[in-house]
Design an enzyme around this catalytic site. Sequence first.
Site, short mmCIF file in Angstrom:
data_model
loop_
_atom_site.label_atom_id
_atom_site.label_comp_id
_atom_site.label_asym_id
_atom_site.label_seq_id
_atom_site.Cartn_x
_atom_site.Cartn_y
_atom_site.Cartn_z
NE ARG A 1 10.77 3.73 -0.67
CZ ARG A 1 11.92 4.08 -0.13
NH1 ARG A 1 12.40 5.30 -0.35
NH2 ARG A 1 12.62 3.25 0.60
CB CYS B 1 1.91 5.15 7.70
SG CYS B 1 2.03 6.79 6.94
CD GLN C 1 -1.97 -0.11 5.16
OE1 GLN C 1 -1.76 1.04 4.79
NE2 GLN C 1 -1.00 -0.99 5.37
N PRO D 1 0.84 -1.20 0.00
CG PRO D 1 0.12 -0.94 2.21
CD PRO D 1 0.82 -1.90 1.29
CG MET D 2 3.49 2.45 -1.79
SD MET D 2 4.68 2.39 -3.15
CE MET D 2 3.79 1.33 -4.33
CG ASN E 1 7.68 -3.33 2.41
OD1 ASN E 1 7.44 -2.37 3.13
ND2 ASN E 1 7.70 -3.23 1.10
N GLY E 2 10.78 -3.55 1.86
CA GLY E 2 11.78 -2.50 2.03
C GLY E 2 12.99 -2.70 1.13
CG ASP E 3 15.82 -0.31 0.76
OD1 ASP E 3 14.99 0.58 0.51
OD2 ASP E 3 16.78 -0.15 1.54
#
Length: 342
Positions: free
Chosen positions: A233, A108, A77, A23-24, A208-210
């Site tokens: 991202r 967040c 979410q 989710p973004m 999650n992340g990078d």
Amino acid sequence: MANLNTPFMIGNVEIPNRTVLAPMAGVTNSAFRTIAKELGAGLVVMEMVSDKGIQYNNEKTLHMLHIDEGENPVSIQLFGSDEDSLARAAEFIQENTKTDIVDINMGCPAKKVCNVQAGSALMQNEPLVAEILEAVVNAVDVPVTLKTRLGWHNEHQNLPTIAKIAEESGIAALAIHGRTRTQMYKGEARYELIAETKGRLNIPVWVNGDITSPQKAAAVLKQTAADGIMIGRGAQGSPWLFRDLKHYAEHGVLPPALSLAECNATILNHIRAMYEFYGEVAGVRIARKHIGWYIDEMPNGEQTRRDINRLDSAAAQYDTLAAYLETLSEKTDRWVCHYREG
């Protein structure tokens, strides 16, 4: 190590593969979720919506809950800090949308979210975390998942405690971003604590992340023994990452890159879908950042993005973008992709 192409269950919901679109805010609208799903994402998660927005029948919030055909399995979410309000919002979602899963945001880092003690700020209050998760799980029949971080700050990384609370509360799966709230999105994501936490749990864990390439996904899965990966991202301006992830997981090599024409068609379909979803005024405004993500690193892309940002009509924005994409074949034979370089 988990095979990303293997189906798995979240509660009673079958997910066709183990790649998830994170989710973004302002990004994972219906238009982008549909693109990601078409390109291979197993599960797509809606940008976070406020429990209060649902309670007060906020028009913008309710519009965000729209789910297109072909998106399922999909997760919505929620963010908030009151267990009763979140439980009522989850009930509304179950009764009034086509969602398969309800997700709780505890990751967040934005000030406006943390200032109301929601998002990653909740990690500071472990008793409240338990109350919220139990209330939401008990309010709905669909699976409830949780997205969180390593901790509120670097000196207090209480992920293992939060994860255990989640499992004991009936949370069906956990997504973990490899940074603390203090880090925001700076520095590099770290996965050691995720690996340690995964080893203590009996519920699925997404890391999650990078994760911006199939090669990085494979390495992170090996390091953490996670059940799947969540891409945030890394998919901005590159939704075809999901296609490459699936192929790399099966064959150990990247597939042939999409042609310029195929990438161009995907981009234009995405922009048109945003106009349809948001209307012209908001659609043009929101499309600007997506266009920048797509073209900034392409030949003359940065200048074209600046020119497009001065335009206020959907027709002018679309036509200028289409004309630019049409000229790309004169300058390059492929789309920029860092994990294909060299």
